[in-house]
Design a protein around this motif. Structure first.
Motif, mmCIF file in Angstrom:
data_model
loop_
_atom_site.group_PDB
_atom_site.id
_atom_site.type_symbol
_atom_site.label_atom_id
_atom_site.label_comp_id
_atom_site.label_asym_id
_atom_site.label_seq_id
_atom_site.Cartn_x
_atom_site.Cartn_y
_atom_site.Cartn_z
ATOM 1 N N PHE B 122 92.616 48.745 42.763
ATOM 2 C CA PHE B 122 93.284 50.037 42.622
ATOM 3 C C PHE B 122 92.724 50.843 41.453
ATOM 4 O O PHE B 122 91.996 50.330 40.603
ATOM 5 N N PRO B 125 94.188 49.566 36.648
ATOM 6 C CA PRO B 125 94.186 48.109 36.667
ATOM 7 C C PRO B 125 95.647 47.637 36.770
ATOM 8 O O PRO B 125 96.492 48.131 36.026
ATOM 9 N N ASN B 126 95.938 46.771 37.708
ATOM 10 C CA ASN B 126 97.332 46.366 37.882
ATOM 11 C C ASN B 126 97.509 44.860 37.930
ATOM 12 O O ASN B 126 98.066 44.325 38.881
ATOM 13 N N PRO B 127 97.039 44.141 36.883
ATOM 14 C CA PRO B 127 97.295 42.699 36.894
ATOM 15 C C PRO B 127 98.803 42.436 36.840
ATOM 16 O O PRO B 127 99.554 43.249 36.312
ATOM 17 N N PHE B 128 99.214 41.311 37.387
ATOM 18 C CA PHE B 128 100.620 40.920 37.301
ATOM 19 C C PHE B 128 100.945 40.543 35.865
ATOM 20 O O PHE B 128 100.075 40.089 35.126
ATOM 21 N N PRO B 129 102.207 40.666 35.467
ATOM 22 C CA PRO B 129 102.593 40.218 34.116
ATOM 23 C C PRO B 129 102.668 38.697 34.067
ATOM 24 O O PRO B 129 103.726 38.116 33.808
ATOM 25 N N LYS B 130 101.558 38.068 34.380
ATOM 26 C CA LYS B 130 101.447 36.610 34.368
ATOM 27 C C LYS B 130 100.189 36.270 33.588
ATOM 28 O O LYS B 130 99.503 37.163 33.096
ATOM 29 N N LEU B 177 97.990 40.884 30.595
ATOM 30 C CA LEU B 177 98.184 42.230 30.069
ATOM 31 C C LEU B 177 97.674 42.364 28.638
ATOM 32 O O LEU B 177 97.632 43.461 28.092
ATOM 33 N N GLN B 184 90.874 44.011 32.438
ATOM 34 C CA GLN B 184 91.942 43.926 33.435
ATOM 35 C C GLN B 184 91.414 44.313 34.812
ATOM 36 O O GLN B 184 91.760 43.702 35.816
ATOM 37 N N ARG B 191 90.721 38.706 41.180
ATOM 38 C CA ARG B 191 91.927 38.351 41.930
ATOM 39 C C ARG B 191 91.734 38.651 43.420
ATOM 40 O O ARG B 191 92.143 37.879 44.283
#
Lengths: 292, 282
Positions: B122, B125-130, B177, B184, B191
């Motif tokens: 996207f 950058p939209n990594p999960f909060p993991k 994050l 990211q 990912r």
């Protein structure tokens, strides 16, 4: 002229804010000052030694509130044990799955649930829940900790649902998109991404629900049996801290040690709820680490 | 056709005068299987039409860039290809979109399988909060992989594929994050690679990050296109010129021109393309 109105408004608003603080300080002060005579007379330790609460006993009155703390703990934990999963599931449904009209339909119902007077729920506990519990577990009476826990759980549900839904809705949609774009199903996205990302808000919802449960008095008083003995299981009668105050305050001689001892019970309750609310507040205001 | 896999820059391809529109079927080198075929695509948001009769064929591997001014429909088109537009209520689509030979809007299409095959990166950058590890392992996990060793291996390979491994190998369990924006984005690429897609869709992947990080992503795209088919939306014409083999120019929902990048940027067939390329509007 203009600036005078401004000034008056400013003072009014300021005073309203300050009043809240004064109320809190006043409550704490009243509890403390009325507790001190009892604390001085019988010592703080005797409230937490093992034994029973027998302030009216001839010869040697005892003031142990351990069983009440245990009772409060059982009702609260029992309530949260089903209210939290159920509340979070309902919140996830409302936030992620429900169509707009479903949301419009369910949210007022949740609010109505929040508005039911606790004494009414107490009735329901007596005439509906108690016989059900008695039959299900094959025991003589359904007036016990389980009954109280179920009703208090129902009372805590609206708080949990509303706050958890807010927390889930606030999760950035980018997380959902990332999960879906990886081939995640809606179900996987909700339980593995969205709900975990809303974790601190959901925990706060649970804590505030807990605050509600700990202080709940009327329902619990009506359906838990209020025995002072140590409960062995959820099917035993329990007396909670709040119920104990409500039951005895009307009968006690004003200014007696017993009277002041009830304030100590109130003080303990105040401290417990204060800590729970404080923790909830810290969790709510903990900024989620979002990159932007 | 070997140019698609060789990573040779556009200047080397100038002599090659194949017609990209019909190149899919007529090749003999074996590696230019047509990965995406779009025929007569019309797309609507409610009553508003966003795409008008789009027809293209994207060959296996290599980079296809989609350019055009804001709101021209290039992102909408990208999201048609992995059905992310399904998430927007009230959208409607006409036409036929084949990915790897299958009609992806056929009622029998499994969207989960499609999105496994067609990964997406996207704009933000939209990594999960993991943790870094959990971000990369997420895809394989939801598709049922539990074996820890296999997961470790996929995480390592994917992070290497995303050119991030060396920077994070000692802190795989740190929160994602905490990485920089460019890192990211590379994590998001890793990912996407972890579910072993064939196609990678990138929606302005460098518009939210700094120039040096952008350079790294561009290099990475050139490397990845040797194994994956990459379709990238960019508002940056220089970027399209630098990294793509084919370019499509969108304008007001129409694909005005689609062809080899070198041709689009040097000998555009359509006046509107030329105007856009030369900066007369956009």
């Amino acid at each position: 002229m203009h600036s005078r109105t401004e000034l008056i408004m400013k003072i009014l608003f300021w005073a309203s804010g300050i009043a809240i603080i004064l109320f809190l300080v006043g409550i704490l002060f009243t509890l403390l000052s009325n507790s001190i005579p009892a604390l001085g007379e019988i010592g703080i330790g005797s409230f937490f030694t093992s034994g029973l609460w027998r302030p009216g006993a001839y010869g040697e009155p005892t003031y142990s509130i351990n069983n009440f703390i245990l009772g409060t703990f059982m009702v609260t934990v029992g309530a949260l044990a089903f209210a939290v999963p159920m509340g979070v599931a309902a919140a996830a449904y409302l936030a992620e799955i429900a169509s707009p009209w479903e949301r419009e339909f369910f949210k007022p119902i949740v609010e109505v649930l929040a508005g039911i007077p606790s004494v009414v729920l107490g009735f329901i506990g007596l005439v509906v829940l108690a016989p059900l519990i008695a039959r299900f577990f094959n025991i003589p009476s359904g007036i016990n900790a389980l009954n109280g826990a179920i009703l208090v759980g129902i009372m805590a549900l609206p708080t949990i649902i509303t706050l958890a839904e807010d927390a889930i809705t606030a999760v950035p949609k980018e997380y959902r998109h990332a999960s879906l774009a990886l081939g995640g199903t809606q179900w996987q996205t909700i339980w593995k991404v969205t709900v975990p990302a809303a974790f601190s808000g959901i925990t706060a919802a649970a804590m505030l629900g807990m605050g509600r449960a700990i202080g709940e008095t009327m329902t619990v008083l009506m359906v838990t049996g209020n025995m002072i003995a140590r409960p062995e299981s959820f099917l035993d009668s329990v007396r909670t801290l709040s119920a104990n105050i409500a039951i005895e305050i009307g009968d006690v001689a004003f200014g007696s040690v017993h009277f002041h001892a009830l304030f100590v019970v109130g003080l303990v309750l105040f401290i417990i709820t204060f800590i729970v609310n404080l923790l909830a507040d810290i969790l709510i205001h903990r900024k989620p680490e979002v990159n932007k | 056709m070997q140019i698609l896999n060789s990573g040779i820059r556009k200047t080397d391809k100038m002599e090659n005068n194949l017609n990209p529109n019909f190149a899919c079927e007529t090749n003999d080198s074996g590696n230019s299987y047509c990965e995406v075929q779009v025929e007569g695509l019309n797309f609507y948001y409610g009553s508003k039409q966003a795409l008008f009769d789009v027809n293209i064929e994207v060959k296996e591997k290599g980079v296809a860039a989609l350019i055009g001014p804001s709101g021209c429909g290039k992102s909408t088109f990208l999201r048609v290809l992995n059905r992310m537009n399904d998430l927007i209520p009230g959208t409607r689509l006409e036409g036929r979109i084949n990915v790897h030979g299958e009609d992806i809007y056929d009622p029998s299409t499994d969207v989960v399988e499609l999105r496994k095959k067609v990964g997406m990166v996207f704009q933000q950058p939209n990594p999960f909060p993991k943790s870094i590890y959990e971000n990369v392992a997420y895809g394989p996990r939801i598709h049922g992989l539990k074996n820890r060793e296999k997961l470790d291996q996929i995480v390592e390979e994917s992070l290497k594929g995303g050119a991030l491994w060396d920077e994070v190998k000692d802190r795989l369990h740190d929160p994602a994050l905490a990485l920089s924006g460019g890192q990211q984005q590379r994590l998001c690429i890793a990912r996407a690679l972890a579910v072993q897609p064939r196609i990678l869709l990138m929606d302005e992947p460098t518009s939210a990050i700094d120039p040096i990080a952008t350079q790294r992503i561009e290099d990475l795209v050139r490397e990845l296109c040797q194994e994956y088919t990459i379709i990238i939306v960019t508002h940056n014409m220089q970027q399209a010129a630098r990294i793509s083999d084919f370019t499509g120019f969108f304008l007001q929902g129409e694909m005005v021109e689609w062809g080899e990048t070198s041709q689009i940027f040097t000998k555009p067939q359509d006046q509107r393309t030329e105007d856009y390329i030369t900066g007369r509007f956009g």
